[in-house]
Design a protein around this motif. Structure first.
Motif, PDB file in Angstrom:
ATOM      1  N   GLU A 350       0.824  -1.217   0.000  1.00  0.00           N
ATOM      2  CA  GLU A 350       0.000   0.000   0.000  1.00  0.00           C
ATOM      3  C   GLU A 350       0.853   1.260   0.000  1.00  0.00           C
ATOM      4  N   TRP A 351       2.177   1.092   0.193  1.00  0.00           N
ATOM      5  CA  TRP A 351       3.056   2.256   0.315  1.00  0.00           C
ATOM      6  C   TRP A 351       3.848   2.470  -0.976  1.00  0.00           C
ATOM      7  N   GLU A 352       3.784   3.678  -1.488  1.00  0.00           N
ATOM      8  CA  GLU A 352       4.427   4.008  -2.761  1.00  0.00           C
ATOM      9  C   GLU A 352       5.937   3.785  -2.711  1.00  0.00           C
ATOM     10  N   ALA A 353       6.588   4.232  -1.633  1.00  0.00           N
ATOM     11  CA  ALA A 353       8.048   4.113  -1.549  1.00  0.00           C
ATOM     12  C   ALA A 353       8.491   2.659  -1.632  1.00  0.00           C
ATOM     13  N   THR A 354       7.738   1.769  -1.017  1.00  0.00           N
ATOM     14  CA  THR A 354       8.076   0.342  -1.071  1.00  0.00           C
ATOM     15  C   THR A 354       7.921  -0.202  -2.478  1.00  0.00           C
ATOM     16  N   ARG A 355       6.856   0.198  -3.167  1.00  0.00           N
ATOM     17  CA  ARG A 355       6.654  -0.269  -4.545  1.00  0.00           C
ATOM     18  C   ARG A 355       7.777   0.236  -5.452  1.00  0.00           C
ATOM     19  N   ILE A 356       8.189   1.465  -5.222  1.00  0.00           N
ATOM     20  CA  ILE A 356       9.260   2.047  -6.034  1.00  0.00           C
ATOM     21  C   ILE A 356      10.566   1.278  -5.836  1.00  0.00           C
ATOM     22  N   GLU A 357      10.898   0.984  -4.580  1.00  0.00           N
ATOM     23  CA  GLU A 357      12.142   0.252  -4.312  1.00  0.00           C
ATOM     24  C   GLU A 357      12.072  -1.169  -4.852  1.00  0.00           C
ATOM     25  N   SER A 358      10.900  -1.767  -4.844  1.00  0.00           N
ATOM     26  CA  SER A 358      10.747  -3.102  -5.425  1.00  0.00           C
ATOM     27  C   SER A 358      11.087  -3.078  -6.912  1.00  0.00           C
ATOM     28  N   LEU A 359      10.624  -2.050  -7.596  1.00  0.00           N
ATOM     29  CA  LEU A 359      10.917  -1.920  -9.029  1.00  0.00           C
ATOM     30  C   LEU A 359      12.399  -1.645  -9.262  1.00  0.00           C
ATOM     31  N   HIS A 360      13.008  -0.868  -8.384  1.00  0.00           N
ATOM     32  CA  HIS A 360      14.450  -0.631  -8.507  1.00  0.00           C
ATOM     33  C   HIS A 360      15.220  -1.950  -8.403  1.00  0.00           C
ATOM     34  N   TRP A 361      14.766  -2.830  -7.517  1.00  0.00           N
ATOM     35  CA  TRP A 361      15.430  -4.128  -7.361  1.00  0.00           C
ATOM     36  C   TRP A 361      15.271  -4.979  -8.617  1.00  0.00           C
ATOM     37  N   ILE A 362      14.076  -5.018  -9.166  1.00  0.00           N
ATOM     38  CA  ILE A 362      13.867  -5.807 -10.383  1.00  0.00           C
ATOM     39  C   ILE A 362      14.717  -5.247 -11.517  1.00  0.00           C
ATOM     40  N   THR A 364      17.523  -3.549 -11.227  1.00  0.00           N
ATOM     41  CA  THR A 364      18.927  -3.840 -10.948  1.00  0.00           C
ATOM     42  C   THR A 364      19.279  -5.280 -11.297  1.00  0.00           C
ATOM     43  N   LEU A 365      18.426  -6.192 -10.916  1.00  0.00           N
ATOM     44  CA  LEU A 365      18.682  -7.604 -11.218  1.00  0.00           C
ATOM     45  C   LEU A 365      18.648  -7.866 -12.720  1.00  0.00           C
ATOM     46  N   LEU A 366      17.747  -7.191 -13.432  1.00  0.00           N
ATOM     47  CA  LEU A 366      17.695  -7.335 -14.886  1.00  0.00           C
ATOM     48  C   LEU A 366      18.992  -6.859 -15.531  1.00  0.00           C
ATOM     49  N   ALA A 367      19.506  -5.756 -15.008  1.00  0.00           N
ATOM     50  CA  ALA A 367      20.731  -5.193 -15.581  1.00  0.00           C
ATOM     51  C   ALA A 367      21.942  -6.094 -15.323  1.00  0.00           C
ATOM     52  N   ARG A 368      21.963  -6.760 -14.179  1.00  0.00           N
ATOM     53  CA  ARG A 368      23.144  -7.551 -13.807  1.00  0.00           C
ATOM     54  C   ARG A 368      23.024  -9.017 -14.189  1.00  0.00           C
ATOM     55  N   TYR A 369      21.833  -9.563 -14.046  1.00  0.00           N
ATOM     56  CA  TYR A 369      21.654 -10.997 -14.256  1.00  0.00           C
ATOM     57  C   TYR A 369      20.464 -11.241 -15.187  1.00  0.00           C
ATOM     58  N   ARG A 370      20.525 -10.661 -16.368  1.00  0.00           N
ATOM     59  CA  ARG A 370      19.366 -10.676 -17.270  1.00  0.00           C
ATOM     60  C   ARG A 370      18.877 -12.090 -17.558  1.00  0.00           C
ATOM     61  N   ALA A 371      19.802 -12.971 -17.922  1.00  0.00           N
ATOM     62  CA  ALA A 371      19.405 -14.329 -18.294  1.00  0.00           C
ATOM     63  C   ALA A 371      18.709 -15.035 -17.137  1.00  0.00           C
ATOM     64  N   GLU A 372      19.270 -14.876 -15.935  1.00  0.00           N
ATOM     65  CA  GLU A 372      18.688 -15.537 -14.766  1.00  0.00           C
ATOM     66  C   GLU A 372      17.303 -14.977 -14.445  1.00  0.00           C
ATOM     67  N   LEU A 400       7.520   0.982 -16.424  1.00  0.00           N
ATOM     68  CA  LEU A 400       7.714   1.068 -17.873  1.00  0.00           C
ATOM     69  C   LEU A 400       9.177   0.864 -18.238  1.00  0.00           C
ATOM     70  N   GLU A 401      10.073   1.374 -17.401  1.00  0.00           N
ATOM     71  CA  GLU A 401      11.499   1.158 -17.640  1.00  0.00           C
ATOM     72  C   GLU A 401      11.846  -0.327 -17.554  1.00  0.00           C
ATOM     73  N   VAL A 402      11.255  -0.990 -16.575  1.00  0.00           N
ATOM     74  CA  VAL A 402      11.475  -2.434 -16.444  1.00  0.00           C
ATOM     75  C   VAL A 402      10.922  -3.161 -17.670  1.00  0.00           C
ATOM     76  N   HIS A 403       9.728  -2.787 -18.084  1.00  0.00           N
ATOM     77  CA  HIS A 403       9.123  -3.425 -19.260  1.00  0.00           C
ATOM     78  C   HIS A 403       9.956  -3.164 -20.509  1.00  0.00           C
ATOM     79  N   ALA A 404      10.490  -1.956 -20.610  1.00  0.00           N
ATOM     80  CA  ALA A 404      11.317  -1.632 -21.768  1.00  0.00           C
ATOM     81  C   ALA A 404      12.563  -2.504 -21.813  1.00  0.00           C
ATOM     82  N   CYS A 405      13.105  -2.779 -20.648  1.00  0.00           N
ATOM     83  CA  CYS A 405      14.289  -3.651 -20.566  1.00  0.00           C
ATOM     84  C   CYS A 405      13.922  -5.077 -20.967  1.00  0.00           C
TER      85      CYS A 405
END
Length: 602
Positions: A350-362, A364-372, A400-405
């Motif tokens: 329910e908290w925006e800041a938590t949702r934002i950080e969750s997306l940052h994690w996804i 980050t992981l996409l950028a470093r470990y895309r295949a995994e 949208l940035e995550v989807h673009a990746c």
């Protein structure tokens, strides 16, 4: 009893059970003297007989005064034995410990007094009974009688002194008992336990830090106690242990991390703050030991990022950044799937800041470990698509940035655009309020030509014609007015001389036909004026309704915008110089494709 008359006078035995304390005390002094003489003479059997008498006839008696006298007598006998008392502890100590559970508070009081006197005599030999004594003192610390509590505190201090100077104390045998008692809620017992933990931790030869995982949860539990004093004592003990952890080369971070993760979810703010502070230090110090616990730690951090307490939010944000900054190839135990699962779960917070950080994690992981990460895409893709409907603009832009990746793969790109169209179809308010934001951002993150072609391709086969018309009108308005699509507009203007522009015009035209006004504006943008004129003439055959007039009004207003300034200039040129040859691009369409040619207009 008669056999003992030659050792202890009958008057002494009688006075030992008298209701008057002074008589019992005097009888005990006489027993002390008798035992001392027997010890000097080496009469061990008689000494055992005296102790046995005091136990069976007095401490086990149903009469309270007898039990009191027996306890005083056992203490006196121990004093009389002095250095030889250790030999008889197995007979002396258990009856005294059993008396701690007596229903009579005065008996419990005399039991404390008796054990105190016994402990002063035997000192280190006393350690063998430590666990039983500790357990009894733990219960007596919460005794309903104030005098018993006071006596127990005096005994407790003496026992602490004996333990700290003894080399026979076994911390390994004590820890299971301590762990069991740490869940007690009684405030007096909690004070007793924290006191012992602090004392034992101060002894250089006792490694309390090595056993910290066994009682850490209990200390954290005390941080939410109603008593300020207990909270303060527990916090002080935890602070001391944290300092020791920072300077210790060997720490079991894993077991403690599990405890901290649970405590970071506590309803008590002080407990959450302490837990997240510990986690922060563990992330800095733990190294590879913490790798298997990254997902659990992240699950504790992300909710705290949105905590109502500013101090907790600050520490959680710092910890989150520290954890995300760790850059290594996935070492053994690094569970990307578990981390993605946590991030996906928190996308519904329910908290925006938590949702934002969750997306940052996804991201980050996409950028470093895309295949995994892509191996787990089926598990997170639905949640990422749902996040496009988030009420927060910042969340939508990030997702949208995550989807673009992810959309670098064509089938993922198609799924994304299809979902957007379906979502807009189901929620017209989303299209109205967020459509422009989403489409514009996708055009920036991905190729705008690719995005518009995909939208057109899918809308071309849309069964709901009303929605198709609405969607095309929205896409057309974005195309004509958004600064992000300036290059796309320029390419369309070159459609009669540029093969790429021609291909784009043809790709858009099929679905743009769902809206006459969108078709006209597309033709005007591509400078296909003759075809635009034909479309306009065909509108005379259409029913004129409110929706039609609204769209016509929007088109007229658009013609007055800077986007179509070149058209107005061309019209002005024609009016001012009618004799000049003005060349306008026109279009002639076959049934299968559009073929362009130049036409001269006078």
């Amino acid at each position: 009893m008669a056999d003992m008359s030659s050792i202890i006078p009958a008057s002494v035995i009688r006075n030992l059970s008298d209701k008057l304390y002074e008589k019992r005390k005097n009888a005990a002094l006489e027993i002390e003297g008798i035992v001392k003489q027997l010890a000097v003479a080496g009469e061990h059997e008689k000494i055992s007989a005296v102790i046995n008498l005091l136990t069976t006839e007095f401490t086990n008696s149903p009469q309270a005064n007898h039990r009191k006298g027996g306890l005083i007598g056992l203490a006196a006998a121990t004093v009389g034995l002095t250095k030889e008392a250790g030999i008889y502890l197995e007979q002396i100590v258990p009856p005294v410990i059993n008396s701690f559970r007596d229903q009579d508070s005065r008996v419990r009081y005399y039991a404390c007094e008796a054990l105190y006197n016994i402990a002063k005599v035997v000192r280190g030999d006393f350690i063998v009974y430590f666990n039983k004594i500790f357990d009894a003192l733990c219960k007596l610390s919460a005794d309903s009688d104030g005098n018993v509590q006071s006596a127990a505190h005096l005994l407790d201090r003496l026992v602490k002194d004996i333990v700290t100077e003894s080399d026979q104390f076994s911390i390994e045998e004590f820890i299971p008992l301590l762990r069991e008692r740490m869940n007690v809620l009684n405030p007096y017992v909690r004070q007793f336990l924290v006191g012992w933990i602090t004392v034992l931790d101060s002894v250089p030869d006792i490694d309390m830090l090595g056993f910290l995982p066994d009682f850490l949860d209990g200390l954290f539990n005390m941080l939410s106690d109603n008593s300020h004093e207990i909270r303060q004592q527990a916090d002080s003990a935890l602070s001391e242990f944290l300092q020791e952890i920072k300077s210790s080369p060997t720490v079991d971070y894993g077991r403690m991390a599990e405890i901290l993760v649970q405590r970071a979810r506590s309803l008590d703010a002080f407990t959450r703050l302490t837990a997240i502070t510990w986690i922060n230090e563990f992330v800095k110090l733990g190294g590879d030991q913490l790798v298997p616990y990254y997902a659990d730690i992240l699950g504790a951090i992300l909710p705290c990022v949105s905590d109502k307490e500013e101090k907790i939010r600050a520490v959680a944000r710092e910890t989150n950044e520290e954890l995300r900054a760790i850059r290594n190839d996935p070492p053994e135990g690094f569970d990307i799937g578990a981390i993605l699962s946590i991030a996906r779960r928190e996308l519904t917070s329910e908290w925006e800041a938590t949702r934002i950080e969750s997306l940052h994690w996804i991201s980050t992981l996409l950028a470093r470990y895309r295949a995994e990460v892509l191996a787990y895409l089926d598990e997170i893709f639905g949640s990422l698509l749902s996040a496009l409907s988030d009420p927060s603009d910042e969340v939508v832009l990030l997702v949208l940035e995550v989807h673009a990746c992810i959309a670098k793969e064509s089938h993922h790109f198609h799924d994304l655009i299809s979902y957007l169209i379906q979502n807009f179809h189901n929620d017209h308010v989303l299209l109205e309020k967020r459509g422009a934001l989403i489409v514009r951002r996708l055009c920036v993150l991905l190729d705008a030509v690719r995005v518009y072609k995909e939208f057109s391709k899918i809308l071309g086969s849309e069964a709901d014609l009303d929605f198709a018309s609405t969607m095309v009108q929205a896409l057309n308005l974005i195309l004509l007015t958004s600064s992000e699509l300036a290059e796309l507009r320029f390419l369309l203007k070159q459609s009669l001389v540029n093969p790429s522009g021609k291909d784009l015009f043809i790709s858009l035209y099929a679905s743009w036909c769902h809206s006459p006004m969108a078709t006209i504006s597309l033709c005007l943008l591509a400078q296909a004026y003759q075809h635009a004129s034909s479309v306009i003439q065909s509108l005379g055959e259409e029913d004129i309704n409110v929706k039609f007039l609204v769209q016509l009004d929007k088109l007229i207003r658009l013609l007055e915008t800077p986007i179509f300034a070149y058209i107005r200039l061309q019209v002005m040129l024609f009016i001012l110089f009618p004799s000049c040859c003005c060349f306008f691009r026109t279009a002639r369409y076959s049934s299968t494709t559009l073929c362009f040619k130049w036409s001269t207009f006078r």
